[in-house]
Design a protein around this motif. Structure first.
Motif, short mmCIF file in Angstrom:
data_model
loop_
_atom_site.label_atom_id
_atom_site.label_comp_id
_atom_site.label_asym_id
_atom_site.label_seq_id
_atom_site.Cartn_x
_atom_site.Cartn_y
_atom_site.Cartn_z
N ASP A 1 -42.57 -26.21 -26.04
CA ASP A 1 -41.25 -26.86 -26.18
C ASP A 1 -40.94 -27.15 -27.64
OD1 ASP A 1 -40.84 -26.78 -23.44
OD2 ASP A 1 -41.41 -28.89 -23.12
N ARG A 2 -41.94 -27.63 -28.40
CA ARG A 2 -41.72 -27.89 -29.83
C ARG A 2 -41.42 -26.60 -30.58
NH1 ARG A 2 -46.12 -31.30 -28.81
NH2 ARG A 2 -47.57 -29.78 -29.74
N ALA A 3 -42.16 -25.54 -30.27
CA ALA A 3 -41.94 -24.25 -30.92
C ALA A 3 -40.55 -23.71 -30.60
CB ALA A 3 -43.01 -23.25 -30.51
N ASN A 4 -40.13 -23.83 -29.35
CA ASN A 4 -38.80 -23.35 -28.96
C ASN A 4 -37.71 -24.17 -29.64
OD1 ASN A 4 -39.73 -21.27 -27.37
ND2 ASN A 4 -39.65 -22.44 -25.48
N ALA A 5 -37.91 -25.47 -29.77
CA ALA A 5 -36.92 -26.31 -30.45
C ALA A 5 -36.83 -25.92 -31.92
CB ALA A 5 -37.30 -27.79 -30.32
N ARG A 6 -37.98 -25.64 -32.54
CA ARG A 6 -37.99 -25.21 -33.94
C ARG A 6 -37.25 -23.88 -34.10
NH1 ARG A 6 -43.06 -25.07 -34.52
NH2 ARG A 6 -43.16 -27.31 -34.84
N GLN A 7 -37.47 -22.97 -33.18
CA GLN A 7 -36.76 -21.69 -33.24
C GLN A 7 -35.26 -21.92 -33.12
OE1 GLN A 7 -37.31 -18.98 -29.97
NE2 GLN A 7 -36.56 -17.25 -31.16
N GLY A 8 -34.86 -22.83 -32.25
CA GLY A 8 -33.44 -23.14 -32.12
C GLY A 8 -32.86 -23.69 -33.41
N ARG A 9 -33.63 -24.55 -34.12
CA ARG A 9 -33.15 -25.08 -35.40
C ARG A 9 -33.07 -23.98 -36.45
NH1 ARG A 9 -36.77 -28.93 -33.79
NH2 ARG A 9 -38.30 -28.47 -35.43
N THR A 10 -34.00 -23.01 -36.38
CA THR A 10 -33.97 -21.89 -37.31
C THR A 10 -32.71 -21.05 -37.09
OG1 THR A 10 -36.38 -21.81 -37.35
CG2 THR A 10 -35.23 -19.85 -38.12
N VAL A 11 -32.42 -20.77 -35.84
CA VAL A 11 -31.21 -19.99 -35.52
C VAL A 11 -29.96 -20.74 -35.97
CG1 VAL A 11 -29.83 -19.11 -33.59
CG2 VAL A 11 -32.30 -18.72 -33.63
N GLN A 12 -29.92 -22.04 -35.74
CA GLN A 12 -28.77 -22.84 -36.16
C GLN A 12 -28.61 -22.82 -37.68
OE1 GLN A 12 -26.43 -24.35 -34.06
NE2 GLN A 12 -25.37 -24.31 -36.01
N PHE A 13 -29.74 -22.91 -38.40
CA PHE A 13 -29.71 -22.84 -39.87
C PHE A 13 -29.11 -21.51 -40.31
CE2 PHE A 13 -31.69 -21.74 -43.93
CZ PHE A 13 -31.43 -22.87 -44.67
N TYR A 14 -29.56 -20.42 -39.70
CA TYR A 14 -29.04 -19.10 -40.06
C TYR A 14 -27.56 -18.98 -39.69
CZ TYR A 14 -28.38 -14.09 -40.27
OH TYR A 14 -27.90 -12.85 -40.57
N ASP A 15 -27.21 -19.44 -38.51
CA ASP A 15 -25.80 -19.37 -38.09
C ASP A 15 -24.91 -20.16 -39.04
OD1 ASP A 15 -26.51 -17.77 -35.97
OD2 ASP A 15 -26.35 -19.37 -34.46
N ASP A 16 -25.39 -21.32 -39.50
CA ASP A 16 -24.62 -22.11 -40.47
C ASP A 16 -24.44 -21.34 -41.78
OD1 ASP A 16 -24.48 -24.14 -38.62
OD2 ASP A 16 -26.02 -25.39 -39.59
N LEU A 17 -25.50 -20.64 -42.22
CA LEU A 17 -25.39 -19.85 -43.45
C LEU A 17 -24.38 -18.71 -43.30
CD1 LEU A 17 -29.08 -19.44 -44.67
CD2 LEU A 17 -27.27 -20.85 -45.67
N THR A 18 -24.46 -17.99 -42.17
CA THR A 18 -23.54 -16.87 -42.00
C THR A 18 -22.10 -17.35 -41.84
OG1 THR A 18 -24.00 -16.76 -39.63
CG2 THR A 18 -25.28 -15.31 -41.06
N ALA A 19 -21.93 -18.53 -41.25
CA ALA A 19 -20.58 -19.08 -41.14
C ALA A 19 -20.04 -19.46 -42.51
CB ALA A 19 -20.58 -20.29 -40.21
N ARG A 20 -20.91 -19.98 -43.36
CA ARG A 20 -20.49 -20.42 -44.68
C ARG A 20 -20.29 -19.26 -45.66
NH1 ARG A 20 -24.36 -24.63 -47.27
NH2 ARG A 20 -23.74 -25.66 -45.34
N TYR A 21 -21.22 -18.29 -45.61
CA TYR A 21 -21.20 -17.21 -46.61
C TYR A 21 -20.81 -15.87 -46.05
CZ TYR A 21 -23.73 -20.72 -49.27
OH TYR A 21 -24.11 -21.86 -49.90
N GLY A 22 -20.74 -15.73 -44.75
CA GLY A 22 -20.42 -14.44 -44.14
C GLY A 22 -21.63 -13.53 -44.14
N THR A 23 -21.46 -12.35 -43.62
CA THR A 23 -22.54 -11.36 -43.60
C THR A 23 -22.07 -10.12 -44.31
OG1 THR A 23 -21.80 -10.49 -41.47
CG2 THR A 23 -23.49 -12.20 -41.41
N ARG A 24 -23.03 -9.39 -44.83
CA ARG A 24 -22.71 -8.12 -45.49
C ARG A 24 -23.39 -7.00 -44.73
NH1 ARG A 24 -23.15 -9.28 -51.93
NH2 ARG A 24 -21.86 -11.13 -51.90
N ARG A 25 -22.68 -5.95 -44.48
CA ARG A 25 -23.25 -4.81 -43.76
C ARG A 25 -22.95 -3.55 -44.50
NH1 ARG A 25 -24.14 -6.08 -37.75
NH2 ARG A 25 -24.17 -8.28 -37.93
#
Length: 75
Positions: A51-75
């Motif tokens: 459960d702790r590991a899954n919660a940490r993964q969720g925070r990691t995904v949220q961190f990344y999603d916040d970055l892509t929302a702020r800076y966008g993505t490049r492809r």
């Protein structure tokens, strides 16, 4: 990544990304197995660790999603 590579990457991207929170780098250890302890108790601790590991993964995904929302993505 060394400091020079980070600086070069930041210059190429044109933005300075925030640092990854230390908590998101941590690995979760398995629950200790104590001889003579009921297996159900060990299993319960292992599930808590998962459960702790899954919660940490969720925070990691949220961190990344916040970055892509702020800076966008490049492809």
């Amino acid at each position: 990544m060394n400091k020079a590579a980070a600086t070069k990457g930041q210059a190429a991207a044109g933005v300075a990304l925030p640092p990854l929170p230390d908590d998101l780098r941590r690995q979760e250890a398995h629950a200790p197995v104590v001889e003579g302890e009921p297996v159900i108790a060990i299993l319960a601790r292992e599930r808590q660790a998962l459960d702790r590991a899954n919660a940490r993964q969720g925070r990691t995904v949220q961190f990344y999603d916040d970055l892509t929302a702020r800076y966008g993505t490049r492809r």
